[in-house]
Design a protein around this motif. Structure first.
Motif, short mmCIF file in Angstrom:
data_model
loop_
_atom_site.label_atom_id
_atom_site.label_comp_id
_atom_site.label_asym_id
_atom_site.label_seq_id
_atom_site.Cartn_x
_atom_site.Cartn_y
_atom_site.Cartn_z
N PHE A 124 1.11 -1.05 0.15
CA PHE A 124 0.26 0.00 0.12
C PHE A 124 0.38 1.03 0.00
CE2 PHE A 124 -0.26 -1.79 4.04
CZ PHE A 124 1.07 -0.27 5.44
N VAL A 125 0.28 1.98 -0.12
CA VAL A 125 1.50 3.50 -0.59
C VAL A 125 2.04 4.03 0.41
CG1 VAL A 125 0.86 5.77 -0.71
CG2 VAL A 125 -0.40 4.68 -2.32
N ASN A 126 3.02 4.05 0.67
CA ASN A 126 4.08 4.29 2.08
C ASN A 126 4.16 3.15 2.58
OD1 ASN A 126 3.92 6.85 1.15
ND2 ASN A 126 2.55 7.87 2.29
N ASN A 127 4.13 2.64 2.54
CA ASN A 127 4.10 1.20 3.85
C ASN A 127 5.36 0.81 4.32
OD1 ASN A 127 5.93 -0.21 1.78
ND2 ASN A 127 3.85 -1.94 1.41
N ASP A 128 6.30 1.78 4.38
CA ASP A 128 7.70 2.13 4.87
C ASP A 128 7.70 3.22 6.01
OD1 ASP A 128 7.68 3.98 2.53
OD2 ASP A 128 10.15 3.08 2.04
N LEU A 129 6.78 3.51 5.71
CA LEU A 129 7.00 4.59 7.17
C LEU A 129 7.00 4.51 8.49
CD1 LEU A 129 3.68 7.57 6.82
CD2 LEU A 129 6.26 7.53 6.69
N PRO A 130 7.56 4.71 8.96
CA PRO A 130 7.50 4.07 10.34
C PRO A 130 6.56 4.32 10.90
CG PRO A 130 9.64 5.71 9.82
CD PRO A 130 8.39 5.79 9.27
N GLY A 131 6.14 2.98 12.03
CA GLY A 131 4.76 3.51 12.23
C GLY A 131 3.95 2.30 12.08
N VAL A 132 4.15 1.97 10.51
CA VAL A 132 3.56 0.46 10.12
C VAL A 132 4.77 -1.20 10.36
CG1 VAL A 132 3.21 -0.86 8.16
CG2 VAL A 132 3.38 1.54 8.25
N TYR A 133 3.98 -1.75 11.58
CA TYR A 133 4.19 -2.91 12.24
C TYR A 133 4.10 -3.64 11.48
CZ TYR A 133 6.49 0.22 15.66
OH TYR A 133 6.60 1.32 17.19
N GLY A 134 4.71 -4.81 12.04
CA GLY A 134 3.97 -6.83 12.01
C GLY A 134 3.01 -7.02 13.19
N ALA A 135 1.88 -7.65 12.96
CA ALA A 135 1.63 -7.78 14.45
C ALA A 135 2.64 -8.35 16.11
CB ALA A 135 0.73 -9.12 14.43
N VAL A 147 6.41 -1.98 26.27
CA VAL A 147 6.97 -1.32 25.51
C VAL A 147 5.12 -0.43 24.31
CG1 VAL A 147 8.03 0.60 24.14
CG2 VAL A 147 9.48 -0.45 25.20
N VAL A 148 4.43 0.04 24.62
CA VAL A 148 3.21 -0.19 23.57
C VAL A 148 3.95 1.12 22.64
CG1 VAL A 148 1.77 0.21 25.08
CG2 VAL A 148 2.78 1.96 24.59
N PRO A 149 3.64 0.31 21.02
CA PRO A 149 3.68 0.83 20.37
C PRO A 149 3.06 2.32 19.81
CG PRO A 149 2.25 -0.52 19.59
CD PRO A 149 2.80 -0.99 20.80
N GLY A 150 2.26 2.66 20.18
CA GLY A 150 1.77 3.81 19.98
C GLY A 150 0.54 3.84 20.79
N LYS A 151 -0.66 5.31 20.34
CA LYS A 151 -1.88 5.26 20.93
C LYS A 151 -2.58 5.37 20.19
CE LYS A 151 0.44 9.40 23.90
NZ LYS A 151 1.22 10.49 23.39
N ARG A 152 -2.53 5.37 19.40
CA ARG A 152 -3.66 4.67 17.76
C ARG A 152 -3.70 3.94 17.02
NH1 ARG A 152 -8.38 6.88 15.52
NH2 ARG A 152 -10.06 6.46 15.90
N VAL A 153 -4.08 2.69 17.20
CA VAL A 153 -3.91 1.79 16.13
C VAL A 153 -4.67 1.40 15.52
CG1 VAL A 153 -2.57 -0.97 15.52
CG2 VAL A 153 -1.93 0.89 17.62
N LEU A 154 -4.25 1.40 13.90
CA LEU A 154 -5.43 0.77 13.26
C LEU A 154 -4.49 -0.64 12.73
CD1 LEU A 154 -7.88 1.10 11.19
CD2 LEU A 154 -6.21 1.48 9.31
N MET A 155 -6.05 -1.96 13.19
CA MET A 155 -5.60 -3.03 12.59
C MET A 155 -5.43 -3.96 11.33
SD MET A 155 -3.92 -5.78 13.51
CE MET A 155 -3.52 -5.85 16.10
N ILE A 156 -5.09 -4.44 10.49
CA ILE A 156 -5.12 -4.54 9.68
C ILE A 156 -4.97 -6.35 9.05
CG2 ILE A 156 -4.63 -4.87 6.93
CD1 ILE A 156 -4.40 -2.00 7.75
#
Lengths: 361, 185
Positions: A124-135, A147-156
């Motif tokens: 997908f567009v910009n799938n290499d941006l920091p903040g894109v993680y594997g589960a 350590v939590v990865p972020g504050k608000r997550v979209l799960m794919i």
């Protein structure tokens, strides 16, 4: 560290540990290696209670299962090397190992490859941006290192991993903007989905991620509806302000070593990639080379543990020829449990997949 | 198959005791309607009230006459899919025992927001009891009083915050102290 072992097991996850545990009942001089610093594979990140039956640790939390398996292994019989990778296999019985300092080899007549799987990524567009993680990475950060990865997550992905990791994130106080699933149905167990729904987490079936946006890291995600061929439908986009996108879009068996060893490999869709043909004892087309767990096709940890035990048993039986009635008893017990585990709609894929790679001996 | 799209089960698919509305004791509502390989509810029951016949993927069956309402099944269920309900907890209210795996835990007598299967807020309830036991695999069980008409709908709770302060019990420790404690354990 010796040069020769009765059995060498590559991978210390649920399959490898179970293989070591079973094998150590009948033989010694077993080597178990894992490239991570801790044994347990994915188990050590699983804070939720497991499904399955009493015999495969159901209702226990994954982290505890790993501990129990490790504790029950007799360290006089099984030597465990952590932080060691297997980088090559040379027929008939040499495995090349490497750690931080050196490259060396071990010999054995029996090898069990319980090398697990790697996570898939989708375009997908910009799938290499920091903040894109594997589960898996999210689980490692959160459940291993706190350590939590972020504050608000979209799960794919709404398979079991996507659903479980969403729940674990929520437990850590992270907001879940939604779970996105390209297929028309939730792939994971409905009880996991039910937990998320009562926490008001939406599940978008028939949707896929289109793009991530942000200057230096993820600030926004765009999803869109997809048709039955998974093509994006125009003007159905939805935007989410999220700082993390977590990908739980499936796994691929890690079978490079088996492939290099010269095992007969087959691409099986149901098993999620190239897997070695194997018989019901988990022995591949090369005599003495076994496979177990996700490397033999993607399934659950319970199946991996049973497959590991089966491989461990058979490898021992070939070496030690222990009591025949005990042997028949043990294998029929494991076979019965595997069959039962794979009954029902969620087991269909595995059953169909395994049929395609069955070796009859 | 609707639940495979929404994740929300239809309560009409769940087996309930006859004339359950009149009961004055807790009984389990097993919201497990999909064939998955799982059976802790059947072997953990001290009264053998829950059984799974044949394959492990078959659905649990329950004999409500044998059940004493001990709630061990609710604590063990890996799917957090078992709730115990008492339709006539007192004259005015019903009560629900639900698994609640979040920290901090609510305290007894605390007011909470009641939440249904869809995640919607449905008014207020009151926590009656919190149970923590190794028999429940570290899943806390929270007993909540709810209006009688909502007994088959409420399946989750949320704390009501008092003027910016968390309404939940605070251990008095900082986050770092709690983490250090966890590592030590």
């Amino acid at each position: 560290m010796k040069d020769n072992y009765n059995i060498v097991i590559v991978g210390g996850g649920p399959a490898g540990l179970s293989a070591a545990l079973e094998a150590s009942k009948y033989t010694d001089k077993i080597l178990l290696i894992d490239e991570n610093l801790k044994a347990g594979g994915q188990l050590i990140k699983q804070t939720h209670k497991f499904f399955g039956s009493k015999n495969h640790h159901a209702s226990e939390r994954g982290i505890n299962i790993a501990q129990e398996l490790i504790k029950s292994i007799d360290s006089d019989k099984v030597e465990f090397l952590s932080g060691v990778s297997a980088s090559g296999f040379y027929k008939p019985h040499t495995l090349l190992l490497e750690d931080k300092e050196r490259l060396y080899r071990v010999n054995s007549d029996k090898f069990i490859f319980a090398t697990g799987a790697s996570e898939n990524i989708i375009p997908f567009v910009n799938n290499d941006l920091p903040g894109v993680y594997g589960a898996g990475a999210v689980q490692t950060l959160m459940n291993l290192y706190g350590v939590v990865p972020g504050k608000r997550v979209l799960m794919i992905g709404a398979g079991n991993i996507g659903l479980i990791v969403s729940y674990q994130l929520f437990q850590c106080g992270v907001e879940i903007a939604g779970v996105v699933e390209a297929s028309p149905y939730i792939g994971g167990y409905s009880v996991h989905a039910a937990k998320l729904r009562r926490m008001q987490i939406p599940i978008y079936t028939n949707h896929s991620i289109k793009a991530a946006y942000g200057d230096e890291c993820v600030e926004k995600a765009v999803i869109a509806e997809v048709d039955s061929r998974w093509n994006i439908i125009k003007n159905t986009e939805k935007e989410f302000d999220v700082d993390t996108i977590c990908l739980a879009v499936g796994l691929t068996p890690s079978t490079e070593l088996l492939s290099q060893a010269g095992c007969d490999m087959v691409y099986v869709r149901e098993l999620c990639g190239y897997v070695p043909k194997h018989d019901k004892f988990m022995e591949t087309s090369i005599s003495g080379v076994f496979v177990a767990g996700d490397a033999s096709g993607i399934e659950e940890a319970s199946a991996a543990m049973l497959e590991g035990r089966m491989a461990g048993l058979k490898a021992c039986y070939d070496i030690e020829k222990f009591n025949r009635s005990e042997w028949i008893n043990s294998i029929s017990h494991i076979e019965f449990e595997l069959k039962s585990l794979r009954s029902g709609p969620h087991g269909e894929k595995a059953v169909n997949g395994k049929k395609k790679i069955d070796i009859q001996r | 198959m609707d639940y495979k799209k929404t994740g929300i089960i239809d309560i009409n698919k769940v087996v309930l005791p006859q004339n359950w509305e009149e009961l004055t004791r807790f009984f389990p509502v097993i919201e497990c309607i999909e064939k998955i390989p799982c059976n802790p509810c059947s072997w953990c029951c001290p009264k053998e009230a829950i059984t799974i016949q044949g394959d492990i993927t078959n659905l649990p069956e329950i004999d409500f006459d044998k059940c004493t309402g001990c709630a061990i099944c609710a604590g063990k269920c890996p799917g957090l899919a078992i709730f115990l309900v008492n339709p006539n907890f007192d004259e005015q209210y019903s009560a629900i025992i639900m698994p609640y795996e979040f920290r901090p835990l609510p305290v007894e007598n605390q007011k909470v927001t009641l939440i249904d299967r869809h995640g919607n807020e449905r008014g207020n309830g009151e926590v009656v009891k919190i149970r923590l036991s190794s028999a429940f695999e570290k899943t806390p069980l929270v007993t909540v009083k709810v209006p009688k008409e909502l007994i088959m709908e409420i399946r989750h709770i949320r704390a009501i915050k008092k003027s910016g302060k968390s309404g939940f019990r605070d251990s008095g420790k900082t986050w770092e102290e709690q983490l250090a404690q966890q590592v030590a354990n």
